[in-house]
Structure formats: C-alpha cells, structure tokens
Enzyme design. Structure first.
Site, short mmCIF file in Angstrom:
data_model
loop_
_atom_site.label_atom_id
_atom_site.label_comp_id
_atom_site.label_asym_id
_atom_site.label_seq_id
_atom_site.Cartn_x
_atom_site.Cartn_y
_atom_site.Cartn_z
N SER A 144 0.87 -1.17 0.00
CA SER A 144 0.00 0.00 0.00
C SER A 144 0.91 1.22 0.00
CB SER A 144 -0.84 -0.02 1.29
OG SER A 144 -1.45 1.24 1.52
N TYR A 157 -1.94 -1.19 10.56
CA TYR A 157 -2.01 -1.43 9.11
C TYR A 157 -0.72 -0.93 8.46
CZ TYR A 157 -3.72 -1.07 4.27
OH TYR A 157 -3.88 -1.18 2.91
P1 NAI Z 1 -11.27 -5.95 0.08
O1 NAI Z 1 -11.70 -5.91 1.50
O2 NAI Z 1 -12.27 -5.71 -1.00
O3 NAI Z 1 -10.48 -7.29 -0.24
C1 NAI Z 1 -9.64 -7.89 0.70
C2 NAI Z 1 -9.61 -9.36 0.43
O4 NAI Z 1 -8.82 -9.98 1.44
C3 NAI Z 1 -10.98 -10.00 0.46
O5 NAI Z 1 -11.07 -10.94 -0.57
C4 NAI Z 1 -11.01 -10.69 1.82
O6 NAI Z 1 -11.84 -11.82 1.89
C5 NAI Z 1 -9.54 -11.08 1.93
N1 NAI Z 1 -9.19 -11.40 3.31
C6 NAI Z 1 -9.24 -10.63 4.41
N2 NAI Z 1 -8.86 -11.34 5.49
C7 NAI Z 1 -8.57 -12.59 5.05
C8 NAI Z 1 -8.14 -13.78 5.67
N3 NAI Z 1 -7.91 -13.86 7.00
N4 NAI Z 1 -7.94 -14.87 4.90
C9 NAI Z 1 -8.16 -14.84 3.57
N5 NAI Z 1 -8.58 -13.74 2.92
C10 NAI Z 1 -8.78 -12.65 3.67
O7 NAI Z 1 -10.12 -4.86 -0.01
P2 NAI Z 1 -9.09 -4.52 -1.18
O8 NAI Z 1 -8.98 -3.07 -1.21
O9 NAI Z 1 -9.43 -5.24 -2.41
O10 NAI Z 1 -7.74 -5.10 -0.55
C11 NAI Z 1 -6.83 -5.92 -1.27
C12 NAI Z 1 -5.41 -5.52 -0.90
O11 NAI Z 1 -5.17 -4.21 -1.38
C13 NAI Z 1 -5.19 -5.49 0.62
O12 NAI Z 1 -3.91 -6.05 0.90
C14 NAI Z 1 -5.20 -4.00 0.91
O13 NAI Z 1 -4.45 -3.69 2.05
C15 NAI Z 1 -4.58 -3.44 -0.35
N6 NAI Z 1 -4.82 -2.03 -0.59
C16 NAI Z 1 -6.09 -1.55 -0.84
C17 NAI Z 1 -6.28 -0.19 -1.07
C18 NAI Z 1 -7.62 0.38 -1.35
O14 NAI Z 1 -7.76 1.62 -1.42
N7 NAI Z 1 -8.64 -0.40 -1.54
C19 NAI Z 1 -5.15 0.75 -1.06
C20 NAI Z 1 -3.88 0.13 -0.79
C21 NAI Z 1 -3.74 -1.21 -0.57
#
Ligand code: NAI
Length: 305
Positions: A144, A157
């Site tokens: 991130s 985080y």
């Molecule tokens: P999201 O919440 O839509 O997706 C996160 C995913 O991680 C989901 O599929 C969820 O089921 C999975 N997850 C969470 N805990 C879990 C566990 N214990 N075991 C297996 N799967 C698990 O959020 P997003 O934004 O798609 O996040 C994806 C990545 O992108 C993350 O690492 C987040 O930190 C990163 N990110 C997101 C940003 C944003 O603005 N959306 C910005 C910077 C980084």
C-alpha cells in the site's frame, strides 16, 4: 501473444476488490488462475465475470491466509490441478483503522497476522512450487502507499505494510538470481470494500482496544472509496509492471509531494559529519552486493566483508 500466456497464477483474496481486478488483468494476459476466497457470494459473482467474458473457470480455493496448513493444501491443490505453478500474488488484507496508542494484542495479532503473516505464509507455501517450475515466474506482493506514509489513523495497518515492503524488497534480491521476478505493489485509493474489514473481525480477535465499531462513521468513511481507482485498471498496471520486470509498482501518480518530503526529511536527519573510510567501505560493498544480486548473482554474507 502475451509473455504470460498459459502461466498458472494463485491470488489470495482474488474474488473481490483489488484481488479480482488483478485476476481479471492476469486473465486478460492469458494466465490460468487459482483464486482463494472466503465469501461464497463474492466467489459466485467473480465466477460470473469469467463465464460472461468467455474465460477459463478459475480453480476456487477456500482459505484463511492465517491458516498455514490451509496454505500448504492450497499450494498442493493448485499443483495437482494445473501442474506447475508460476505466479504467486499475495493480495488478501484487512484495512482496520484505530488509534495505535489504544491497540490491544488482538488488534496487532489480527492485522499483522493477515497483512504480514498471510504474505509470509503464502511465500513459504508456494516458493518451493515456483522454484520447481520452469520459465517465467513471479511473486507479487500487494502492500500500500501506507508502506511509505504513516499517519494517525492506521498505525498497525501501516506497520504491516512497511513489513510487506521490507520483506518484498529483500526477497527480490534472493529471487532474481533464481530467475523469479518479484514485485512490490503500493496502491493508493481503489474502489473496493477495504473500509468494511472491521465488520468482519474474527471472534478470536474480538478484544479490540479501538472500541466498538461505529457503523455510520465507517460507512461515511467508506464513501471515500467511491473516488478510488477501478480495480481492473490497477490490475492492468500491475501486469505491465511485472512484464517490465519492475521491483516496484505504484498504481497512483498523486504522491510526488510526499516522496519529496520523505527525501528531504531523511537527508536533513543525517548527522552533518564525515563518516570514516572503513564504514564507507562497508556500505560500498553492501551497495555493490545489491547491484550484483539484481544482475543475477546469488549473494551470501561472504560478499559483505
Ligand atoms: P477488500 O476488502 O475488497 O479485499 C480484501 C480481500 O482480502 C478480500 O477478498 C477478503 O476476503 C480477503 N481477506 C481478508 N482477510 C482474510 C483472511 N484472513 N484470509 C483470507 N482472505 C482474507 O479490499 P481490497 O482493497 O481489495 O484489498 C486488497 C489488498 O489491497 C489489501 O492487501 C489492501 O491492504 C490493499 N490495498 C487496498 C487499497 C484500497 O484503497 N482499496 C489501497 C492500498 C492497498
């Protein structure tokens, strides 16, 4: 034909948000996919996208990224289904906000356990498969901009993403000599459900120091994510970075001011004195070893003395 055509990729959390965007972009590039998921509804709607776009149905694997035995089983399942495994993308993460000065052990254990521990588990489970495979291979870790920018809202985080950055930057020196690419991805705002992680806190980490989740406040904050980048667009940028062999991919351009501040603050914090030649020599050797590693030489501590 894409240089990724027919390569087999595993993506953690690949059925929604950025993970799905990456899956779509990997599929656009011709990769065959294994996607981990936890939520059946998200899995079903992801499945519908692949069917509607005439793409091969991914292999779906239910996985909690904190579960090491689950990771080992996932790596074996991907290998059993496709044969070789070529690409690992550690994407799953939780975005949890709260005052670090109030955080409990459970807050640390959950956020670090998923965001950093999940990446560690993915690497330990999948690297032996990638090493055993042939040809173009790659590890992609999603951090991130929080891997660079700290602030008062999300200290754990931020710590977890600094950790993913340090791990990925270091791992790259070990993987490049093996012919395996390694890319750190630092996205900023993406249109996903990242904001609602606190609603899904597992029972075993219930004892939070952040206080009860204020649903209205969190939903208000969630509206900010509507301004975010389309996940598929971000995924496409990630594939372009992998193809270019980039160690680092920024998906968003809006951070020059922050990097200028980091650069200026770091230089200003260095003591204004001359370092002794012996120490300069140690740092010169370290820089040379890093360059040699990225040129393909396996480095040991012998190269540092
Ligand atoms: P999201 O919440 O839509 O997706 C996160 C995913 O991680 C989901 O599929 C969820 O089921 C999975 N997850 C969470 N805990 C879990 C566990 N214990 N075991 C297996 N799967 C698990 O959020 P997003 O934004 O798609 O996040 C994806 C990545 O992108 C993350 O690492 C987040 O930190 C990163 N990110 C997101 C940003 C944003 O603005 N959306 C910005 C910077 C980084």
């Amino acid at each position: 034909m894409s240089d990724w055509q027919g390569r087999v990729a595993f993506i953690s959390g690949g059925v929604s948000g950025l993970g799905l965007g990456i899956a779509q972009a990997f599929s656009d590039a011709g990769m065959r996919l294994a996607l981990s998921y936890r939520n059946e509804d998200y899995r079903a709607s992801a499945s519908a996208w692949f069917a509607a776009n005439g793409r091969e149905e991914p292999l779906w694997i239910k996985l909690d990224v904190m579960d090491r035995a689950g990771w080992a089983a996932a790596a074996d399942a991907v290998e059993a289904h496709f044969g070789e495994v070529h690409v690992l993308c550690n994407n799953a993460g939780v975005s949890v906000f709260g005052d670090t000065a109030e955080a409990s052990h459970a807050d640390y254990d959950w956020i670090m356990g998923v965001n950093f521990g999940g990446v560690v588990n993915g690497i330990v489970a999948f690297l032996p498969k990638l090493k055993a495979a042939q040809g173009k291979r790659h590890v992609v870790n999603i951090a991130s901009m929080a891997a660079y920018l700290s602030g008062p809202q999300a200290g754990i985080y931020t710590a977890s993403k600094f950790a993913v950055r340090g791990l990925t930057e270091s791992l790259r020196y070990n993987l490049v000599p093996l012919g395996i690419g390694c890319t750190l991805v630092c996205p900023a705002l993406i249109r996903t459900n990242a904001w609602d992680s606190a609603f899904r806190r597992p029972a075993e980490f219930a004892s939070s120091g952040f206080g009860a989740v204020d649903k209205a406040q969190l939903e208000q904050f969630g509206s900010v994510f509507q301004a975010g980048m389309d996940p598929h667009e971000a995924g496409t940028k990630i594939v372009a970075g992998m193809s270019a062999g980039a160690g680092l991919v920024f998906t968003h351009p809006e951070f020059a001011e922050d990097f200028k501040a980091i650069y200026e603050d770091s230089l200003a914090a260095l003591p204004d004195e001359v370092a002794p030649p012996e120490r300069l020599e140690v740092e010169r050797m370290r820089r040379e070893a890093n360059k040699a590693a990225l040129a393909g030489k396996a480095i040991t501590i012998d190269d540092l003395s």
